[in-house]
Motif scaffolding. Sequence first.
Motif, PDB file in Angstrom:
ATOM      1  N   TRP A 248       0.823  -1.204   0.000  1.00 52.72           N
ATOM      2  CA  TRP A 248       0.000   0.000   0.000  1.00 52.72           C
ATOM      3  C   TRP A 248       0.863   1.262   0.000  1.00 52.72           C
ATOM      4  N   MET A 249       1.985   1.211   0.707  1.00 50.46           N
ATOM      5  CA  MET A 249       2.902   2.353   0.683  1.00 50.46           C
ATOM      6  C   MET A 249       3.454   2.541  -0.729  1.00 50.46           C
ATOM      7  N   SER A 250       3.767   1.431  -1.410  1.00 51.68           N
ATOM      8  CA  SER A 250       4.273   1.498  -2.777  1.00 51.68           C
ATOM      9  C   SER A 250       3.217   2.063  -3.713  1.00 51.68           C
ATOM     10  N   TYR A 251       1.976   1.692  -3.489  1.00 56.03           N
ATOM     11  CA  TYR A 251       0.888   2.241  -4.315  1.00 56.03           C
ATOM     12  C   TYR A 251       0.737   3.737  -4.089  1.00 56.03           C
ATOM     13  N   LEU A 252       0.769   4.148  -2.823  1.00 51.61           N
ATOM     14  CA  LEU A 252       0.548   5.549  -2.487  1.00 51.61           C
ATOM     15  C   LEU A 252       1.700   6.446  -2.931  1.00 51.61           C
ATOM     16  N   ASN A 253       2.936   5.916  -2.915  1.00 45.32           N
ATOM     17  CA  ASN A 253       4.059   6.764  -3.329  1.00 45.32           C
ATOM     18  C   ASN A 253       4.352   6.675  -4.834  1.00 45.32           C
ATOM     19  N   GLY A 254       3.601   5.842  -5.537  1.00 48.26           N
ATOM     20  CA  GLY A 254       3.713   5.787  -6.991  1.00 48.26           C
ATOM     21  C   GLY A 254       4.639   4.716  -7.540  1.00 48.26           C
ATOM     22  N   ASN A 255       5.418   4.061  -6.669  1.00 47.35           N
ATOM     23  CA  ASN A 255       6.353   3.046  -7.165  1.00 47.35           C
ATOM     24  C   ASN A 255       5.630   1.858  -7.798  1.00 47.35           C
ATOM     25  N   MET A 256       4.483   1.475  -7.207  1.00 49.60           N
ATOM     26  CA  MET A 256       3.735   0.350  -7.758  1.00 49.60           C
ATOM     27  C   MET A 256       3.210   0.672  -9.153  1.00 49.60           C
ATOM     28  N   LEU A 257       2.852   1.917  -9.392  1.00 49.03           N
ATOM     29  CA  LEU A 257       2.356   2.294 -10.708  1.00 49.03           C
ATOM     30  C   LEU A 257       3.456   2.155 -11.758  1.00 49.03           C
ATOM     31  N   ILE A 258       4.688   2.430 -11.361  1.00 46.94           N
ATOM     32  CA  ILE A 258       5.801   2.292 -12.293  1.00 46.94           C
ATOM     33  C   ILE A 258       6.012   0.830 -12.672  1.00 46.94           C
ATOM     34  N   SER A 259       6.019  -0.056 -11.665  1.00 48.28           N
ATOM     35  CA  SER A 259       6.227  -1.483 -11.942  1.00 48.28           C
ATOM     36  C   SER A 259       5.045  -2.075 -12.693  1.00 48.28           C
ATOM     37  N   THR A 260       3.837  -1.644 -12.361  1.00 49.98           N
ATOM     38  CA  THR A 260       2.643  -2.130 -13.057  1.00 49.98           C
ATOM     39  C   THR A 260       2.668  -1.706 -14.521  1.00 49.98           C
ATOM     40  N   ARG A 261       3.074  -0.487 -14.761  1.00 47.96           N
ATOM     41  CA  ARG A 261       3.195  -0.002 -16.149  1.00 47.96           C
ATOM     42  C   ARG A 261       4.186  -0.855 -16.936  1.00 47.96           C
ATOM     43  N   PHE A 262       5.343  -1.136 -16.364  1.00 47.35           N
ATOM     44  CA  PHE A 262       6.362  -1.891 -17.078  1.00 47.35           C
ATOM     45  C   PHE A 262       5.939  -3.334 -17.317  1.00 47.35           C
ATOM     46  N   LEU A 263       5.350  -3.973 -16.312  1.00 45.93           N
ATOM     47  CA  LEU A 263       5.058  -5.401 -16.402  1.00 45.93           C
ATOM     48  C   LEU A 263       3.788  -5.716 -17.180  1.00 45.93           C
ATOM     49  N   THR A 264       2.800  -4.821 -17.150  1.00 48.17           N
ATOM     50  CA  THR A 264       1.483  -5.233 -17.651  1.00 48.17           C
ATOM     51  C   THR A 264       0.882  -4.372 -18.757  1.00 48.17           C
ATOM     52  N   PHE A 265       1.483  -3.243 -19.079  1.00 46.36           N
ATOM     53  CA  PHE A 265       0.944  -2.390 -20.128  1.00 46.36           C
ATOM     54  C   PHE A 265       1.983  -2.132 -21.212  1.00 46.36           C
ATOM     55  N   ALA A 266       1.511  -1.684 -22.369  1.00 45.97           N
ATOM     56  CA  ALA A 266       2.415  -1.421 -23.492  1.00 45.97           C
ATOM     57  C   ALA A 266       2.681   0.062 -23.693  1.00 45.97           C
ATOM     58  N   GLY A 267       2.008   0.926 -22.913  1.00 47.52           N
ATOM     59  CA  GLY A 267       2.267   2.353 -23.010  1.00 47.52           C
ATOM     60  C   GLY A 267       1.116   3.181 -23.518  1.00 47.52           C
ATOM     61  N   THR A 268       0.026   2.540 -23.921  1.00 47.05           N
ATOM     62  CA  THR A 268      -1.127   3.297 -24.427  1.00 47.05           C
ATOM     63  C   THR A 268      -2.258   3.360 -23.411  1.00 47.05           C
ATOM     64  N   GLN A 269      -2.006   2.890 -22.199  1.00 46.26           N
ATOM     65  CA  GLN A 269      -3.011   2.917 -21.143  1.00 46.26           C
ATOM     66  C   GLN A 269      -3.264   4.349 -20.677  1.00 46.26           C
TER      67      GLN A 269
END
Length: 275
Positions: A152-173
């Motif tokens: 939850w701390m990772s989600y709130l500070n934005g780090n989780m969004l970075i890893s989620t973007r890299f692992l699960t999206f192609a960049g058009t999300q």
Amino acid sequence: MGDNKLQPILFVHGWNENSTAWYYQKKQFSKNNYVILIDLPGLGKSKRPDNKDFSLQKMAADLEAVIEHLKLSKAILWGHSIGGMIILTYLTQTAKDVGQKVKGIILQHTTFTNPTYTSIASTLLPKIQKGVLYPICYIMIALSPVFWLSKWMSYLNGNMLISTRFLTFAGTQTPAQLDFISRLSAMAPPAVFARGMLGMMKTYDVSQDLLKVTVPTLILGAEHDRLTKPVASEYMNKNIRNNELVMLSPAGHQGLIERHVETNDAVEKFIKGLR
């Protein structure tokens, strides 16, 4: 139990998420179909199994129990990631009277074997599976509250969004789509995530059983999927008899969200082509 005149579509979501991940699909397909959304064990509104069995065989048995309970006939099963693995396990190892119960299946961003073998790190992960990955999973189980706070701390500070973007999206999300999937991941208990990962790594492999899949199949892959590389979709395309392969691009592991229009269009066409 739903309107018997409508086409039943049973959705099985990916791991570390819950059934709300099918937002775009529910919005479209609930208009003219009997839509059934289930939460996998320990996720969403489903409780954890008392015996702590998170094997793919147990989840396939749970899927069969839902089909039996709802008395589904000629249903379409749609699985994303582990959801597709559960459907394949059900069809190759568990199901009886498949022709009567299942009309077709949709396998989206999924694989036929231990997912470490078909991920972007497939040259490394299988080698460190027993020595590193298993112990990490056991530590996550033992210290689940600590890891959950960290998520939850990772989600709130934005780090989780970075890893989620890299692992699960192609960049058009969109930003909202990225936040949505990251939040679902933060909601998933680490102990549940770890037990599911152990289940996939230890018990899942239908590579030699795909010829048992006799129902019409739509395989949806993604050219930039880092968790289940296109090679997984291509292998299933070669080894499942009656199938169609659609490769989404640009798309990653969350193609059902990032390319939801193309996904839904391909599925609509698939359903219309079924007898």
